[in-house]
Design a protein around this motif. Structure first.
Motif, mmCIF file in Angstrom:
data_model
loop_
_atom_site.group_PDB
_atom_site.id
_atom_site.type_symbol
_atom_site.label_atom_id
_atom_site.label_comp_id
_atom_site.label_asym_id
_atom_site.label_seq_id
_atom_site.Cartn_x
_atom_site.Cartn_y
_atom_site.Cartn_z
ATOM 1 N N ASP A 204 0.826 -1.206 0.000
ATOM 2 C CA ASP A 204 0.000 0.000 0.000
ATOM 3 C C ASP A 204 0.862 1.257 0.000
ATOM 4 O OD1 ASP A 204 -2.353 -1.368 -0.087
ATOM 5 O OD2 ASP A 204 -2.845 -1.114 2.033
ATOM 6 N N TYR A 205 1.876 1.272 0.842
ATOM 7 C CA TYR A 205 2.744 2.446 0.903
ATOM 8 C C TYR A 205 3.552 2.606 -0.385
ATOM 9 C CZ TYR A 205 1.697 3.512 5.762
ATOM 10 O OH TYR A 205 1.066 3.889 6.913
ATOM 11 N N GLN A 206 3.915 1.493 -1.021
ATOM 12 C CA GLN A 206 4.605 1.593 -2.310
ATOM 13 C C GLN A 206 3.692 2.243 -3.348
ATOM 14 O OE1 GLN A 206 6.282 -2.147 -3.605
ATOM 15 N NE2 GLN A 206 7.241 -2.506 -1.615
ATOM 16 N N SER A 207 2.394 1.892 -3.330
ATOM 17 C CA SER A 207 1.426 2.509 -4.254
ATOM 18 C C SER A 207 1.317 3.998 -3.996
ATOM 19 C CB SER A 207 0.051 1.871 -4.084
ATOM 20 O OG SER A 207 0.100 0.503 -4.361
ATOM 21 N N VAL A 208 1.259 4.369 -2.702
ATOM 22 C CA VAL A 208 1.168 5.787 -2.350
ATOM 23 C C VAL A 208 2.422 6.520 -2.790
ATOM 24 C CG1 VAL A 208 1.032 7.400 -0.414
ATOM 25 C CG2 VAL A 208 -0.441 5.404 -0.450
ATOM 26 N N MET A 209 3.586 5.884 -2.678
ATOM 27 C CA MET A 209 4.851 6.531 -3.067
ATOM 28 C C MET A 209 4.941 6.739 -4.580
ATOM 29 S SD MET A 209 6.716 7.456 -0.562
ATOM 30 C CE MET A 209 8.263 7.693 -1.411
ATOM 31 N N ALA A 210 4.282 5.899 -5.357
ATOM 32 C CA ALA A 210 4.314 6.047 -6.813
ATOM 33 C C ALA A 210 3.418 7.193 -7.277
ATOM 34 C CB ALA A 210 3.888 4.754 -7.482
ATOM 35 N N ALA A 211 2.390 7.524 -6.496
ATOM 36 C CA ALA A 211 1.402 8.517 -6.917
ATOM 37 C C ALA A 211 1.919 9.956 -6.972
ATOM 38 C CB ALA A 211 0.167 8.433 -6.024
ATOM 39 N N PRO A 212 2.786 10.440 -6.061
ATOM 40 C CA PRO A 212 3.219 11.840 -6.149
ATOM 41 C C PRO A 212 3.957 12.177 -7.444
ATOM 42 C CG PRO A 212 3.723 11.004 -3.979
ATOM 43 C CD PRO A 212 3.259 9.846 -4.809
ATOM 44 N N ALA A 213 4.681 11.229 -7.986
ATOM 45 C CA ALA A 213 5.377 11.482 -9.242
ATOM 46 C C ALA A 213 4.375 11.746 -10.365
ATOM 47 C CB ALA A 213 6.266 10.300 -9.590
ATOM 48 N N ASP A 214 3.250 11.036 -10.340
ATOM 49 C CA ASP A 214 2.211 11.223 -11.352
ATOM 50 C C ASP A 214 1.393 12.488 -11.112
ATOM 51 O OD1 ASP A 214 3.048 8.829 -12.394
ATOM 52 O OD2 ASP A 214 1.501 7.657 -11.377
ATOM 53 N N ALA A 215 1.362 12.967 -9.850
ATOM 54 C CA ALA A 215 0.532 14.117 -9.501
ATOM 55 C C ALA A 215 1.101 15.430 -10.030
ATOM 56 C CB ALA A 215 0.360 14.199 -7.986
ATOM 57 N N GLY A 216 2.374 15.473 -10.311
ATOM 58 C CA GLY A 216 2.975 16.690 -10.849
ATOM 59 C C GLY A 216 3.390 17.661 -9.761
ATOM 60 N N ALA A 217 3.583 18.917 -10.154
ATOM 61 C CA ALA A 217 4.101 19.941 -9.247
ATOM 62 C C ALA A 217 3.113 20.289 -8.145
ATOM 63 C CB ALA A 217 4.459 21.195 -10.034
ATOM 64 N N ASP A 218 1.818 20.130 -8.394
ATOM 65 C CA ASP A 218 0.807 20.476 -7.393
ATOM 66 C C ASP A 218 0.844 19.530 -6.205
ATOM 67 O OD1 ASP A 218 -1.281 22.038 -6.399
ATOM 68 O OD2 ASP A 218 -2.778 20.629 -7.159
#
Length: 162
Positions: free
Chosen positions: A93-107
């Motif tokens: 679960d935490y690995q999934s969460v860690m992958a998401a900020p890169a996709d979220a962009g600068a915001d």
């Protein structure tokens, strides 16, 4: 026979009394709702802590084999960033969460988006708060940075690849 004015005045007084009764009941219901929401929030956090404790019991052997660095102190579901070999030391679960900020962009990544990444209902306040608690834990342990209140990104060194 009472006059029309007396009848209307009596009705107005009855309406005022009814409005005051309903306002008092509304205040009581709002207080009960706030209390119930607080209980729900605490129970959601308690459940999450319980699940982390279970994960900690299951991971000591894996952590000892995977990680060459031995953390000082108790084993944690989310080790401090400097004590971990990499993101693979985190739970799935935490690995999934860690992958998401890169996709979220600068915001940055918000709690609602993190809840979706975890496969949870983003309309559920307790699920969003659970996701927010996980993001805050990742910040505390050095995995993420909270650039603005409620917006989480990878540390600058990991975004540039340094």
């Amino acid at each position: 026979m009472p006059s029309m004015r007396a009848v209307l005045e009596a009705r107005r007084k009855a309406a005022v009394v009814r409005v005051e009764e309903l306002e008092a009941e509304l205040e009581r219901v709002r207080t009960d709702l706030a209390d119930a929401e607080e209980v729900l929030r605490r129970r959601a956090l308690g459940l999450e802590q319980y699940l982390e404790a279970l994960a900690e019991e299951e991971t000591p052997v894996v952590v000892a084999v995977v990680s060459r660095k031995r953390p000082v102190g108790p084993l944690r579901a989310v080790p401090h960033g400097e004590n971990a070999a990499g993101v693979e030391d985190l739970s799935v679960d935490y690995q999934s969460v860690m992958a998401a900020p890169a996709d979220a962009g600068a915001d940055g990544l918000g709690a609602r988006r993190a809840a979706v990444v975890l496969g949870w209902d983003r309309a559920s306040a307790s699920r969003v708060e659970g996701a927010r608690a996980r993001l805050k834990r990742l910040v505390e342990r050095g995995w993420l940075v909270e650039v603005k209140p409620g917006r989480f990104t990878l540390p600058a060194s990991e975004q540039t690849g340094c």
